[in-house]
Motif scaffolding. Structure first.
Motif, PDB file in Angstrom:
ATOM      1  N   ASN A   4       0.810  -1.218   0.000  1.00 34.92           N
ATOM      2  CA  ASN A   4       0.000   0.000   0.000  1.00 34.92           C
ATOM      3  C   ASN A   4       0.848   1.276   0.000  1.00 34.92           C
ATOM      4  OD1 ASN A   4       0.961   0.092   2.569  1.00 34.92           O
ATOM      5  ND2 ASN A   4      -1.023  -0.153   3.580  1.00 34.92           N
ATOM      6  N   GLY A   5       2.174   1.158   0.085  1.00 31.39           N
ATOM      7  CA  GLY A   5       3.050   2.310  -0.003  1.00 31.39           C
ATOM      8  C   GLY A   5       3.238   3.076   1.306  1.00 31.39           C
ATOM      9  N   LYS A   6       2.677   2.582   2.406  1.00 33.55           N
ATOM     10  CA  LYS A   6       2.802   3.293   3.694  1.00 33.55           C
ATOM     11  C   LYS A   6       3.925   2.656   4.516  1.00 33.55           C
ATOM     12  CE  LYS A   6      -2.008   4.689   3.758  1.00 33.55           C
ATOM     13  NZ  LYS A   6      -3.279   4.665   4.485  1.00 33.55           N
ATOM     14  N   GLN A   7       5.162   2.967   4.121  1.00 27.42           N
ATOM     15  CA  GLN A   7       6.313   2.343   4.763  1.00 27.42           C
ATOM     16  C   GLN A   7       6.513   2.849   6.205  1.00 27.42           C
ATOM     17  OE1 GLN A   7       6.107   3.653   1.843  1.00 27.42           O
ATOM     18  NE2 GLN A   7       7.404   2.712   0.299  1.00 27.42           N
ATOM     19  N   TRP A   8       5.965   4.012   6.528  1.00 27.00           N
ATOM     20  CA  TRP A   8       6.212   4.593   7.852  1.00 27.00           C
ATOM     21  C   TRP A   8       5.408   3.900   8.948  1.00 27.00           C
ATOM     22  CZ3 TRP A   8       3.908   7.033   3.736  1.00 27.00           C
ATOM     23  CH2 TRP A   8       2.540   7.264   3.828  1.00 27.00           C
ATOM     24  N   HIS A   9       4.388   3.110   8.569  1.00 30.17           N
ATOM     25  CA  HIS A   9       3.618   2.381   9.587  1.00 30.17           C
ATOM     26  C   HIS A   9       4.389   1.148  10.049  1.00 30.17           C
ATOM     27  CE1 HIS A   9      -0.095   4.627   9.524  1.00 30.17           C
ATOM     28  NE2 HIS A   9      -0.084   4.638   8.198  1.00 30.17           N
ATOM     29  N   ALA A  10       4.239   0.832  11.334  1.00 25.22           N
ATOM     30  CA  ALA A  10       4.883  -0.369  11.875  1.00 25.22           C
ATOM     31  C   ALA A  10       4.176  -1.598  11.324  1.00 25.22           C
ATOM     32  CB  ALA A  10       4.803  -0.359  13.398  1.00 25.22           C
ATOM     33  N   PRO A  11       4.933  -2.651  11.022  1.00 23.20           N
ATOM     34  CA  PRO A  11       4.286  -3.865  10.509  1.00 23.20           C
ATOM     35  C   PRO A  11       3.400  -4.498  11.583  1.00 23.20           C
ATOM     36  CG  PRO A  11       6.631  -4.216  10.857  1.00 23.20           C
ATOM     37  CD  PRO A  11       6.379  -2.779  11.087  1.00 23.20           C
ATOM     38  N   LYS A  12       2.220  -4.923  11.174  1.00 26.57           N
ATOM     39  CA  LYS A  12       1.252  -5.490  12.114  1.00 26.57           C
ATOM     40  C   LYS A  12       1.489  -6.982  12.275  1.00 26.57           C
ATOM     41  CE  LYS A  12      -2.320  -2.112  11.266  1.00 26.57           C
ATOM     42  NZ  LYS A  12      -3.697  -1.881  10.820  1.00 26.57           N
ATOM     43  N   LYS A  13       1.087  -7.472  13.435  1.00 29.09           N
ATOM     44  CA  LYS A  13       1.178  -8.908  13.711  1.00 29.09           C
ATOM     45  C   LYS A  13      -0.197  -9.531  13.561  1.00 29.09           C
ATOM     46  CE  LYS A  13       4.938  -8.265  16.914  1.00 29.09           C
ATOM     47  NZ  LYS A  13       5.235  -7.932  18.286  1.00 29.09           N
ATOM     48  N   ALA A  14      -0.246 -10.842  13.484  1.00 38.35           N
ATOM     49  CA  ALA A  14      -1.502 -11.560  13.331  1.00 38.35           C
ATOM     50  C   ALA A  14      -2.359 -11.380  14.575  1.00 38.35           C
ATOM     51  CB  ALA A  14      -1.236 -13.032  13.102  1.00 38.35           C
ATOM     52  N   PHE A  15      -3.691 -11.283  14.372  1.00 39.36           N
ATOM     53  CA  PHE A  15      -4.633 -11.110  15.472  1.00 39.36           C
ATOM     54  C   PHE A  15      -4.840 -12.445  16.175  1.00 39.36           C
ATOM     55  CE2 PHE A  15      -9.152 -11.110  16.849  1.00 39.36           C
ATOM     56  CZ  PHE A  15      -8.991 -10.228  17.896  1.00 39.36           C
ATOM     57  N   ARG A  16      -4.475 -12.469  17.475  1.00 39.09           N
ATOM     58  CA  ARG A  16      -4.625 -13.683  18.268  1.00 39.09           C
ATOM     59  C   ARG A  16      -5.519 -13.365  19.468  1.00 39.09           C
ATOM     60  NH1 ARG A  16      -2.135 -16.232  14.605  1.00 39.09           N
ATOM     61  NH2 ARG A  16       0.105 -16.395  14.493  1.00 39.09           N
ATOM     62  N   PRO A  17      -6.827 -13.690  19.400  1.00 37.33           N
ATOM     63  CA  PRO A  17      -7.739 -13.338  20.486  1.00 37.33           C
ATOM     64  C   PRO A  17      -7.370 -13.975  21.824  1.00 37.33           C
ATOM     65  CG  PRO A  17      -8.920 -14.432  18.695  1.00 37.33           C
ATOM     66  CD  PRO A  17      -7.492 -14.351  18.297  1.00 37.33           C
ATOM     67  N   GLY A  18      -6.802 -15.150  21.822  1.00 34.12           N
ATOM     68  CA  GLY A  18      -6.441 -15.826  23.077  1.00 34.12           C
ATOM     69  C   GLY A  18      -4.995 -15.601  23.464  1.00 34.12           C
ATOM     70  N   GLY A  19      -4.324 -14.695  22.817  1.00 33.55           N
ATOM     71  CA  GLY A  19      -2.891 -14.502  23.045  1.00 33.55           C
ATOM     72  C   GLY A  19      -2.552 -13.953  24.414  1.00 33.55           C
ATOM     73  N   GLY A  20      -3.414 -13.112  24.985  1.00 33.05           N
ATOM     74  CA  GLY A  20      -3.097 -12.492  26.270  1.00 33.05           C
ATOM     75  C   GLY A  20      -3.615 -13.258  27.466  1.00 33.05           C
ATOM     76  N   LEU A  21      -4.245 -14.382  27.252  1.00 35.25           N
ATOM     77  CA  LEU A  21      -4.815 -15.143  28.361  1.00 35.25           C
ATOM     78  C   LEU A  21      -3.722 -15.856  29.155  1.00 35.25           C
ATOM     79  CD1 LEU A  21      -7.944 -16.723  26.658  1.00 35.25           C
ATOM     80  CD2 LEU A  21      -7.807 -14.653  28.026  1.00 35.25           C
ATOM     81  N   THR A  22      -3.934 -15.926  30.454  1.00 40.01           N
ATOM     82  CA  THR A  22      -2.975 -16.613  31.325  1.00 40.01           C
ATOM     83  C   THR A  22      -3.680 -17.750  32.041  1.00 40.01           C
ATOM     84  OG1 THR A  22      -3.472 -15.049  33.098  1.00 40.01           O
ATOM     85  CG2 THR A  22      -1.569 -14.552  31.729  1.00 40.01           C
ATOM     86  N   ALA A  23      -2.907 -18.641  32.598  1.00 42.93           N
ATOM     87  CA  ALA A  23      -3.453 -19.783  33.313  1.00 42.93           C
ATOM     88  C   ALA A  23      -4.103 -19.322  34.617  1.00 42.93           C
ATOM     89  CB  ALA A  23      -2.350 -20.789  33.608  1.00 42.93           C
ATOM     90  N   TYR A  24      -5.108 -20.081  35.103  1.00 34.93           N
ATOM     91  CA  TYR A  24      -5.820 -19.720  36.328  1.00 34.93           C
ATOM     92  C   TYR A  24      -4.871 -19.658  37.517  1.00 34.93           C
ATOM     93  CZ  TYR A  24      -8.863 -19.863  40.326  1.00 34.93           C
ATOM     94  OH  TYR A  24      -9.458 -19.570  41.523  1.00 34.93           O
TER      95      TYR A  24
END
Length: 111
Positions: A16-36
């Protein structure tokens, strides 16, 4: 062999030509979850910290109140002394002493 990490290699031009934006990572909905068990440990640690903070605040407030009462008592004593000195200017010394004793008795009875 040359050990090149994926982060080190150039990504090239963005489509898209917008080199100044940081590259995005894949969306992981359960990525921030921790064990009980980990969450429970964190809760216990947080509760301990809160109780310690509360205890420290109470100690600080108690010290502040103690200083305030000392200052108030000192002022009251000073005012009392000045009052008796004013009375002593007008009256006889022994009569002032009798008055002091009488007032102290009345204070003890009322409180």
């Amino acid at each position: 062999m040359d050990s090149v990490k994926p982060a080190d290699k150039p990504l090239g031009m963005r489509v898209n030509g917008k080199q100044w934006h940081a590259p995005k990572k894949a969306f992981r909905p359960g990525g921030g979850l921790t064990a009980y068990s980990q969450r429970a440990k964190e809760r216990v640690a947080m509760a301990a910290m809160k109780t310690k903070e509360k205890e420290m605040k109470e100690e600080k407030e108690a010290e502040r109140q103690r200083r305030i009462t000392l200052i108030k008592e000192g002022k009251a004593k000073k005012e009392e002394k000045e009052r008796y000195e004013k009375i002593a200017e007008k009256m006889h010394k022994k009569r002032v002493e009798r008055l002091k004793r009488k007032e102290k008795r009345n204070k003890l009875l009322s409180s």
